[in-house]
Every structure is written in structure tokens, then in C-alpha cells.
Design a protein around this motif. Sequence first.
Motif, short mmCIF file in Angstrom:
data_model
loop_
_atom_site.label_atom_id
_atom_site.label_comp_id
_atom_site.label_asym_id
_atom_site.label_seq_id
_atom_site.Cartn_x
_atom_site.Cartn_y
_atom_site.Cartn_z
N CYS A 10 0.83 -1.21 0.00
CA CYS A 10 0.00 0.00 0.00
C CYS A 10 0.86 1.26 0.00
N SER A 11 2.07 1.17 0.57
CA SER A 11 2.93 2.34 0.65
C SER A 11 4.40 1.90 0.65
N LEU A 12 5.27 2.88 0.45
CA LEU A 12 6.70 2.60 0.50
C LEU A 12 7.12 2.19 1.91
N ALA A 13 6.46 2.73 2.91
CA ALA A 13 6.77 2.38 4.30
C ALA A 13 6.53 0.89 4.54
N ASP A 14 5.44 0.35 3.97
CA ASP A 14 5.17 -1.09 4.11
C ASP A 14 6.24 -1.91 3.39
N ALA A 15 6.65 -1.46 2.21
CA ALA A 15 7.70 -2.16 1.47
C ALA A 15 9.01 -2.14 2.24
N LYS A 16 9.31 -0.99 2.83
CA LYS A 16 10.54 -0.84 3.62
C LYS A 16 10.51 -1.80 4.81
N GLU A 17 9.40 -1.87 5.51
CA GLU A 17 9.26 -2.75 6.67
C GLU A 17 9.40 -4.22 6.25
N TYR A 18 8.80 -4.59 5.13
CA TYR A 18 8.87 -5.96 4.63
C TYR A 18 10.31 -6.34 4.31
N LEU A 19 11.02 -5.48 3.58
CA LEU A 19 12.41 -5.78 3.21
C LEU A 19 13.30 -5.85 4.44
N ALA A 20 13.09 -4.94 5.38
CA ALA A 20 13.92 -4.91 6.58
C ALA A 20 13.72 -6.17 7.43
N SER A 21 12.48 -6.61 7.56
CA SER A 21 12.23 -7.76 8.42
C SER A 21 12.51 -9.09 7.71
N ARG A 22 12.16 -9.20 6.45
CA ARG A 22 12.30 -10.47 5.74
C ARG A 22 13.74 -10.75 5.32
N PHE A 23 14.46 -9.73 4.87
CA PHE A 23 15.82 -9.93 4.34
C PHE A 23 16.90 -9.34 5.24
N ASP A 24 16.52 -8.89 6.42
CA ASP A 24 17.47 -8.35 7.40
C ASP A 24 18.32 -7.22 6.82
N THR A 52 15.28 6.07 0.67
CA THR A 52 14.60 6.64 -0.50
C THR A 52 13.90 5.53 -1.28
N ALA A 53 13.00 5.95 -2.16
CA ALA A 53 12.29 4.99 -3.00
C ALA A 53 13.26 4.20 -3.87
N ASP A 54 14.29 4.87 -4.42
CA ASP A 54 15.28 4.19 -5.25
C ASP A 54 16.01 3.11 -4.47
N GLN A 55 16.36 3.40 -3.21
CA GLN A 55 17.05 2.42 -2.38
C GLN A 55 16.14 1.22 -2.08
N ILE A 56 14.86 1.48 -1.88
CA ILE A 56 13.91 0.40 -1.61
C ILE A 56 13.77 -0.49 -2.85
N TYR A 57 13.61 0.13 -4.03
CA TYR A 57 13.48 -0.65 -5.27
C TYR A 57 14.76 -1.45 -5.56
N GLU A 58 15.92 -0.86 -5.31
CA GLU A 58 17.19 -1.55 -5.56
C GLU A 58 17.38 -2.72 -4.60
N ALA A 59 17.02 -2.53 -3.34
CA ALA A 59 17.12 -3.63 -2.36
C ALA A 59 16.19 -4.77 -2.74
N ALA A 60 15.00 -4.42 -3.21
CA ALA A 60 14.05 -5.46 -3.65
C ALA A 60 14.60 -6.19 -4.87
N ARG A 61 15.15 -5.45 -5.83
CA ARG A 61 15.71 -6.05 -7.05
C ARG A 61 16.86 -6.99 -6.71
#
Length: 123
Positions: free
Chosen positions: A83-97, A105-114
Motif C-alpha cells: 500500500c505504501s513505501l513504508a510497508d515495502a521498507k518494513e517488509y524488506l527490513a524484516s524479511r531480508f534483514d 529513499t524509493a530508489d534504495q527500496i526498489y534496488e534492495a528489492a531487485r
Amino acid sequence: MQKTYQAKTDVSINVHTAAGQRHVRFIPLTMAGSFFTTADALLQEAIERHPKFGRQIVLLPEPEPVAEDPGVEPAEEEEVTFCSLADAKEYLASRFDISRTRLRTADQIYEAARSNHLKVVIQ
């Protein structure tokens, strides 16, 4: 060609090259010993002529190059919706440590996901 030499103790030697005398200080390792890496052919020859070479100083074997397996295909990205970048950030931080400070930033979130084979989609 780059060569790496290793010693069992912290070593510092003087060697004679065609360019003159050189002082070679090996870099200490944490658990004892030391190493020195050089691509200079004259310096390599001088180290290998040193009296301590073969006894206290040894040449490390060159690592074998890792060949890519042609049968392995790159992993496809899994699409994950938030729903938001904050949710994506929380998911990446908890799931992938991943540290939250690396996801500012949004770019950092997308790059971490990629890098974890994910595609982030924000609704």
C-alpha cells in the motif's frame, strides 16, 4: 599476473630488485600470520629469491576462476504489492534483514528489492 604470498608470522623483509633495494611489509591477519599481494614481476622474482621463501613465506595457489553454468537461468523477480513505501521498507527490513537506514529513499527500496529478486509494486 598478481601473486599472493603468505607467512605464518608478521613478516617484513628487504629484497633486491633491478630497481634497487625494497622493503616489503606483509599485512597482518587477525588470527596470526600475514600476507602480501603484488603484480610487479620484478618484486615477485625478488621475493621468490629471498632466503625465507619456501620456509617462512609461501606462494598461495591462484584461485580457480568460477565459470558460469550455462544451464542456470537467472532467477525471475517475484512481484510483491504494498500500500505504501513504508510497508515495502518494513517488509524488506524484516524479511531480508536489511538495515532501515539503507532504505531511506524509493530508489534504495526498489534496488534492495531487485537485489533480492523482488519487484515492488505500490498501489
